[in-house]
Every structure is written in C-alpha cells, then in structure tokens.
Design a protein around this motif. Sequence first.
Motif, mmCIF file in Angstrom:
data_model
loop_
_atom_site.group_PDB
_atom_site.id
_atom_site.type_symbol
_atom_site.label_atom_id
_atom_site.label_comp_id
_atom_site.label_asym_id
_atom_site.label_seq_id
_atom_site.Cartn_x
_atom_site.Cartn_y
_atom_site.Cartn_z
ATOM 1 N N PRO A 1 2.628 9.511 -7.055
ATOM 2 C CA PRO A 1 3.138 10.867 -7.347
ATOM 3 C C PRO A 1 4.543 10.866 -7.952
ATOM 4 C CG PRO A 1 3.318 10.421 -5.001
ATOM 5 C CD PRO A 1 2.630 9.234 -5.605
ATOM 6 N N GLY A 2 5.107 9.684 -8.160
ATOM 7 C CA GLY A 2 6.430 9.614 -8.770
ATOM 8 C C GLY A 2 7.574 9.742 -7.793
ATOM 9 N N ALA B 1 0.825 -1.215 0.000
ATOM 10 C CA ALA B 1 0.000 0.000 0.000
ATOM 11 C C ALA B 1 0.857 1.263 0.000
ATOM 12 C CB ALA B 1 -0.924 -0.017 1.218
ATOM 13 N N ALA B 2 1.881 1.287 0.868
ATOM 14 C CA ALA B 2 2.743 2.473 0.950
ATOM 15 C C ALA B 2 3.516 2.670 -0.353
ATOM 16 C CB ALA B 2 3.719 2.313 2.120
ATOM 17 N N GLY B 3 3.959 1.557 -0.927
ATOM 18 C CA GLY B 3 4.684 1.643 -2.196
ATOM 19 C C GLY B 3 3.814 2.216 -3.302
ATOM 20 N N ALA B 4 2.532 1.799 -3.308
ATOM 21 C CA ALA B 4 1.611 2.319 -4.323
ATOM 22 C C ALA B 4 1.393 3.813 -4.144
ATOM 23 C CB ALA B 4 0.285 1.572 -4.229
ATOM 24 N N LEU B 5 1.300 4.270 -2.871
ATOM 25 C CA LEU B 5 1.122 5.700 -2.594
ATOM 26 C C LEU B 5 2.338 6.510 -3.035
ATOM 27 C CD1 LEU B 5 -0.536 5.533 0.961
ATOM 28 C CD2 LEU B 5 -1.654 6.136 -1.196
ATOM 29 N N PHE B 6 3.536 5.970 -2.809
ATOM 30 C CA PHE B 6 4.761 6.667 -3.233
ATOM 31 C C PHE B 6 4.956 6.607 -4.750
ATOM 32 C CE2 PHE B 6 6.168 5.988 1.255
ATOM 33 C CZ PHE B 6 6.462 7.316 1.545
ATOM 34 N N LEU B 7 4.462 5.494 -5.340
ATOM 35 C CA LEU B 7 4.637 5.324 -6.788
ATOM 36 C C LEU B 7 3.761 6.287 -7.583
ATOM 37 C CD1 LEU B 7 5.915 3.628 -9.098
ATOM 38 C CD2 LEU B 7 3.988 2.046 -8.862
#
Length: 282
Positions: A90-91, A82-88
Amino acid sequence: KNIKPKFGNVRDKFSKLNAFAQENISGNRVVKAFAKEDYEQEKFNKGNERFLTVKKYVYKIMGQFQSCTRLFDGIMYIIVVAAGALFLRPGLITAGDYVAYLMFVTTLMTSVRRIVEFSEQFQRGMTGIERFSEILDIQPDIVDEKGADELKAVKGEIAFKNVSFKYGKNAKQEVLKDINLSIKSGETIGIIGSTGCGKTTLVSMIPRLYDVDEGQVLVDGVDVKEYSLYNLREGVGMVLQKNVLFSGTIKDNLRWGNENATDEEMIHACRLACAHDFIESF
C-alpha cells in the motif's frame, strides 16, 4: 541450564579416562608381568563408553539449542519479509526501506548467532575454570605453625611421645596408637612389621609428611610442628620406597638433593651407596 552441568560431567569423565591411561602407561610392566592387558583394556573400554555416553548427550543438547535458535532466527526473518511486503504494497514504506529492514535483520541475526556460539564456548570454558579453581582452592592440611623456627645445628635425636594416628578424620581404625620411641643421635634402628602396619607412616611423621592426631614427634627435643616445613624437610634425609628418575643425566639426578654438591662429594656418596662402579660403567 542443561549445558553447563553436562560440560562439567564431560570434563570429569575425561579426566578419569586420562588418569586411567596414565596409570596403565606408567605401570605397563606390572600389567605385562601379570598378563592383565585384556582386563585393563576392558576397564578402559568401559570408561570410554561412559565418556562417550555423556558426550553424546551434550551434543544432543547442543543440537537442540542450535536448532531452536536457528528456528527462531528463520521465523523472525520470514515475519520481516512478509510484514515488509504487506507494508510495501500500500506504499506505507518504500522499496529502499524494505531492503534496509532486511539488511538490519540480517545484521541482527548475525549478532545473535555470535552470542549463541559464545554462550556455548563460555559454558565450556566456565566448567574448565571451575574445576581448575577447585584444585587451586584446596588448602594443604599440613602448614607452618605461627612463629615456626628454623632447624639449626641438627644433632639427630628423635623421640615419639604417645603418638596416635589414623588416615582421615572419619577413619575408624587407628594405624598407630600410643607409640613411644626414643632414638639417640647416631643410633641406627630397624622397624619391622607386617605390610600396612604403619612403618612408613611412622617415619613419614618426622618430616611432617603426616601430622600426628595425638602425641608429639620431637627432633632434638623440639616438637617438629615448631620448625618451618622447609627447614625441617631440608634437614631430614629420606630414602623413599619408590625410586624416581628425573629427565637429565645421572649427575643431574645425584645433584637433585643438593645442587651445590661437588664432584668429589658425589663420588664419595656413590661409593658409600655401592653405586660408583656401576655408574662408571655407563
């Protein structure tokens, strides 16, 4: 903290169950002679139930332990996804970084699972080692005294002087009390008495299978404690109440007491024991 003592309890119950089974196998003729098969079976079933109860509890704890580690394993993986998707989005990280993080977490979780499995095996092994060490650490009550001498040129004079004995330090009743007895070399005596009065115990004090609480046991005028155990017992011949046959031939069993005995010496001993004729019949 919960697993270790329970594993110890499992091993304790299992050892008692094994001991009970061994007793019944070795004493099967007695059980059959008194028609006590059902009674012994019931005792075994109760012991088995106690073992099963402890074993079930151990598996329950192990299940809880495994479930908790797998739960946190899953939660950690979900958080990273989930955190990776959030960081991914916005780039802030690239797709390659995202995949790398997921692989790192997978590798980490594999290592954690191995540690968890090892901890279970470690606790199981430690309880076994501790029980084994307890047995190895037991010190014998009867040991050689300092400066113990060899028993040489045995004459066979035996004397009991004011001998008293009881089983264990905490025992209230003495089995033997103030026994005084003198046996000359070559003399044959018989000791009679009711069952449990201490006849075997008295004889067992000569080779120091028991040590006196008070008084002295003398062989050829010397306290048996002044002889080395090996030489003392090598110089005392005993016919035990319980007969034991070791694996091997009749000759192997005959030679067990003296490995260097010749065939002529064995035959002579068997004739004296009135055993030669029936041994020859085999």
